[in-house]
Scaffold this motif. Structure first.
Motif, mmCIF file in Angstrom:
data_model
loop_
_atom_site.group_PDB
_atom_site.id
_atom_site.type_symbol
_atom_site.label_atom_id
_atom_site.label_comp_id
_atom_site.label_asym_id
_atom_site.label_seq_id
_atom_site.Cartn_x
_atom_site.Cartn_y
_atom_site.Cartn_z
ATOM 1 N N TYR A 275 0.902 -1.235 0.049
ATOM 2 C CA TYR A 275 0.083 -0.321 0.005
ATOM 3 C C TYR A 275 1.471 0.773 0.312
ATOM 4 O O TYR A 275 0.079 2.478 -0.596
ATOM 5 N N GLU A 276 2.185 1.161 0.068
ATOM 6 C CA GLU A 276 3.156 2.382 0.331
ATOM 7 C C GLU A 276 3.328 2.271 -1.340
ATOM 8 O O GLU A 276 4.228 4.021 -1.108
ATOM 9 N N GLY A 279 1.939 3.009 -6.369
ATOM 10 C CA GLY A 279 1.401 3.980 -7.220
ATOM 11 C C GLY A 279 2.546 3.817 -8.656
ATOM 12 O O GLY A 279 2.000 3.881 -9.114
ATOM 13 N N THR A 287 -5.208 2.715 -9.009
ATOM 14 C CA THR A 287 -5.298 3.478 -8.088
ATOM 15 C C THR A 287 -6.127 4.019 -7.532
ATOM 16 O O THR A 287 -6.391 4.337 -6.504
ATOM 17 N N HIS A 288 -7.130 2.223 -6.857
ATOM 18 C CA HIS A 288 -7.662 2.607 -5.842
ATOM 19 C C HIS A 288 -7.227 1.804 -4.177
ATOM 20 O O HIS A 288 -7.634 1.480 -3.237
ATOM 21 N N THR A 290 -4.789 1.991 -1.418
ATOM 22 C CA THR A 290 -4.586 3.269 -1.423
ATOM 23 C C THR A 290 -5.113 3.359 0.407
ATOM 24 O O THR A 290 -5.740 2.681 0.706
ATOM 25 N N GLU A 292 -6.176 5.048 2.179
ATOM 26 C CA GLU A 292 -7.616 6.020 2.373
ATOM 27 C C GLU A 292 -8.522 5.022 2.056
ATOM 28 O O GLU A 292 -9.903 4.635 3.115
ATOM 29 N N ASN A 293 -8.509 4.459 1.241
ATOM 30 C CA ASN A 293 -9.360 2.834 1.086
ATOM 31 C C ASN A 293 -9.263 1.624 1.198
ATOM 32 O O ASN A 293 -10.295 0.868 1.580
#
Length: 318
Positions: A275-276, A279, A287-288, A290, A292-293
């Motif tokens: 997750y880090e 990108g 793109t999902h 993240t 945040e998700n």
């Protein structure tokens, strides 16, 4: 002599633990989906990110084509996969011993993170004359591979429209194969629980006039009342061929991992590394991935201790 004997016993004990799984496997198999769907290509990129960033000697993840959700969960249960991609609803069934897992719950897996929103896309072409899911009775329909989230959702959706097994000719194959048949006119319709937009649907639209069938009204109410799927509007700008939004249903794709073969520290490393560094994933659905998700789809699921450790470290779990 005693030191040599002690050394031999220690080596033997270590080898025995390794052979039994030991909770610290570093050569991992990650179940994905069919080669023509979203899971497999996305899973390959996820595996590359993990392999490039997990700093553990001998660590390697291989993304393996499979029948997707149910098969991935079952193989984690049997110790054949250590990681798996799945729709969160079959994962809930696996944890609770329901649905496809009514014969026994899977007790050795945990949630490791959200991947992307899965959107059901029921695809046909204008030449078939099909304008509603109710029209699929008597037709040749691809419902997804056995053990996939697509197939279980497809059967529920058809049931909501009064169509039972045997009322249509079912093809149990991945969306990649189904897309080729739709393009060649050998298939009337296909269900696909896919990312949005789906590359295979775009490919079909270059050769055929594509129609995405809506899921709405009483049928949508039935689906929401009898499952964890929620209504979702496909935006008109998702595909060039859409003139207006299309109502359908959605769920979450999530990553799960074995609690037998991935210990807390390795699980922490895997989640952190993925997750880090997500990108670096070029797939549209990347793109999902993240922070945040990352907890989307976790409700009701057991949490992998390594994921829980990481989520607490970064302050998104109390």
């Amino acid at each position: 002599m005693k030191k040599l004997k002690f050394l031999f016993v220690s080596i033997l004990a270590t080898a025995t633990l390794a052979a039994c799984g030991g909770g610290d496997a570093t050569e991992l198999q990650m179940g994905t989906g069919s080669t023509g769907g979203t899971y497999y290509p996305l899973g390959q990129e996820m595996a590359t990110v993990m392999n490039d960033n997990v700093d553990v000697e001998g660590f390697n993840v291989s993304a393996v084509a499979s029948g997707a959700s149910v098969e991935n969960l079952a193989k984690i249960g049997r110790g054949e996969f250590q990681l798996g991609m799945t729709v969160h609803l079959p994962a809930l069934d696996a944890a609770n011993g329901e649905g496809e897992f009514a014969d026994g719950a899977i007790e050795n897996f945990g949630f490791m993170g959200h991947i992307y929103p899965e959107v059901m896309q029921v695809v046909t072409t204008e030449g078939t004359g099909i304008t509603s899911i109710a029209d699929l009775a008597g037709k040749k329909v691809a419902i997804g591979p056995p053990g996939s989230g697509t197939q279980s959702a497809a059967k529920l959706i058809l049931e909501a429209y009064g169509i039972q097994d045997g009322d249509y000719e079912a093809l149990e194959e991945g969306f990649g194969d189904a897309a080729g048949r739709l393009q060649d006119g050998q298939l009337d319709a296909s269900f696909g629980l896919l990312g949005l937009p789906a590359g295979n649907i775009i490919d079909i639209s270059t050769q055929r006039d594509v129609v995405i069938l809506p899921i709405e009204g009483e049928a949508l109410d039935y689906i929401e009342a009898n499952s964890g799927y929620a209504g979702y509007e496909i935006p008109a700008d998702s595909y060039d061929f859409l003139d207006a939004p299309v109502m359908t249903v959605t769920a979450y794709a999530v990553l799960v991992g074995s609690t037998d073969e991935i210990n807390e520290d390795l699980g922490d490393d895997i989640v952190k590394s993925l997750y880090e560094n997500a990108g670096g994933i070029s797939h549209q659905q990347g793109t999902h991935l993240t922070i945040e998700n990352v907890l989307n789809g976790s409700d009701g699921l057991p949490m992998h201790p390594g994921a829980e450790k990481y989520f607490r470290e970064i302050g998104i779990l109390n």
